[in-house]
Design a protein around this motif. Sequence first.
Motif, short mmCIF file in Angstrom:
data_model
loop_
_atom_site.label_atom_id
_atom_site.label_comp_id
_atom_site.label_asym_id
_atom_site.label_seq_id
_atom_site.Cartn_x
_atom_site.Cartn_y
_atom_site.Cartn_z
N GLN A 68 123.44 14.98 25.09
CA GLN A 68 124.80 14.64 24.66
C GLN A 68 125.84 15.25 25.60
O GLN A 68 126.77 14.56 26.03
N ALA A 69 125.68 16.52 25.94
CA ALA A 69 126.67 17.19 26.80
C ALA A 69 126.67 16.60 28.20
O ALA A 69 127.74 16.35 28.78
N GLU A 87 132.41 11.72 21.49
CA GLU A 87 131.53 11.71 20.32
C GLU A 87 130.14 11.15 20.66
O GLU A 87 129.62 10.27 19.98
N VAL A 88 129.53 11.67 21.73
CA VAL A 88 128.18 11.24 22.10
C VAL A 88 127.20 11.78 21.08
O VAL A 88 127.27 12.94 20.68
N SER A 89 126.29 10.93 20.66
CA SER A 89 125.29 11.31 19.67
C SER A 89 123.92 10.75 20.08
O SER A 89 123.79 9.56 20.33
N CYS A 90 122.94 11.64 20.16
CA CYS A 90 121.57 11.24 20.46
C CYS A 90 120.74 11.54 19.22
O CYS A 90 120.75 12.68 18.72
N CYS A 104 121.20 6.79 23.02
CA CYS A 104 122.30 7.57 22.47
C CYS A 104 123.48 6.62 22.23
O CYS A 104 123.50 5.52 22.77
N THR A 105 124.43 7.05 21.46
CA THR A 105 125.63 6.25 21.23
C THR A 105 126.85 7.13 21.50
O THR A 105 126.77 8.36 21.49
N GLU A 111 135.39 1.32 19.55
CA GLU A 111 134.05 0.75 19.44
C GLU A 111 132.96 1.77 19.76
O GLU A 111 133.21 2.77 20.40
N ARG A 112 131.75 1.51 19.28
CA ARG A 112 130.59 2.33 19.59
C ARG A 112 129.84 1.65 20.73
O ARG A 112 129.69 0.44 20.75
#
Length: 137
Positions: A68-69, A87-90, A104-105, A111-112
């Motif tokens: 994410q980082a 707001e990266v999310s794995c 990841c998103t 939008e995502r």
Amino acid sequence: MPQNQEYEMQRGFLVGAVGGVAVMAAVGGVVTFLLAGKDVQHTTIDTYSRALYVKVDGRPAVARTILQARIEGWYHPLPWVGKDIDEVSCPAHLKAVAGATETCTARAGSERVSIPVRVIKVEGDPATPRVTWKFER
């Protein structure tokens, strides 16, 4: 000043201004191309560092917080190219196995966006490998 001479001066100025803008756009394009070529979208980590070391199914993996980082820091390094994300999310850790994938998103405006991640190389001791992975924009 005669009418023709004034017209020629205005025309010369306009041609010079348009030519100058075209040259600046071309130079900007070349600089962007060169910087994008240096924009390495992959990273290598040594999983034996305590902060980076996690296990998935008994095997070493890259911690999702590291994914994410690194994605958030590298996804948009050229402010005039691409999308700015946050707001990266794995959803899971990335297994230290060549070819392993994860998606990841992140949020880009309202939008995502999906960001595929793939391990491209694993080297060294299988218990503490050096993992090279990349993400797609």
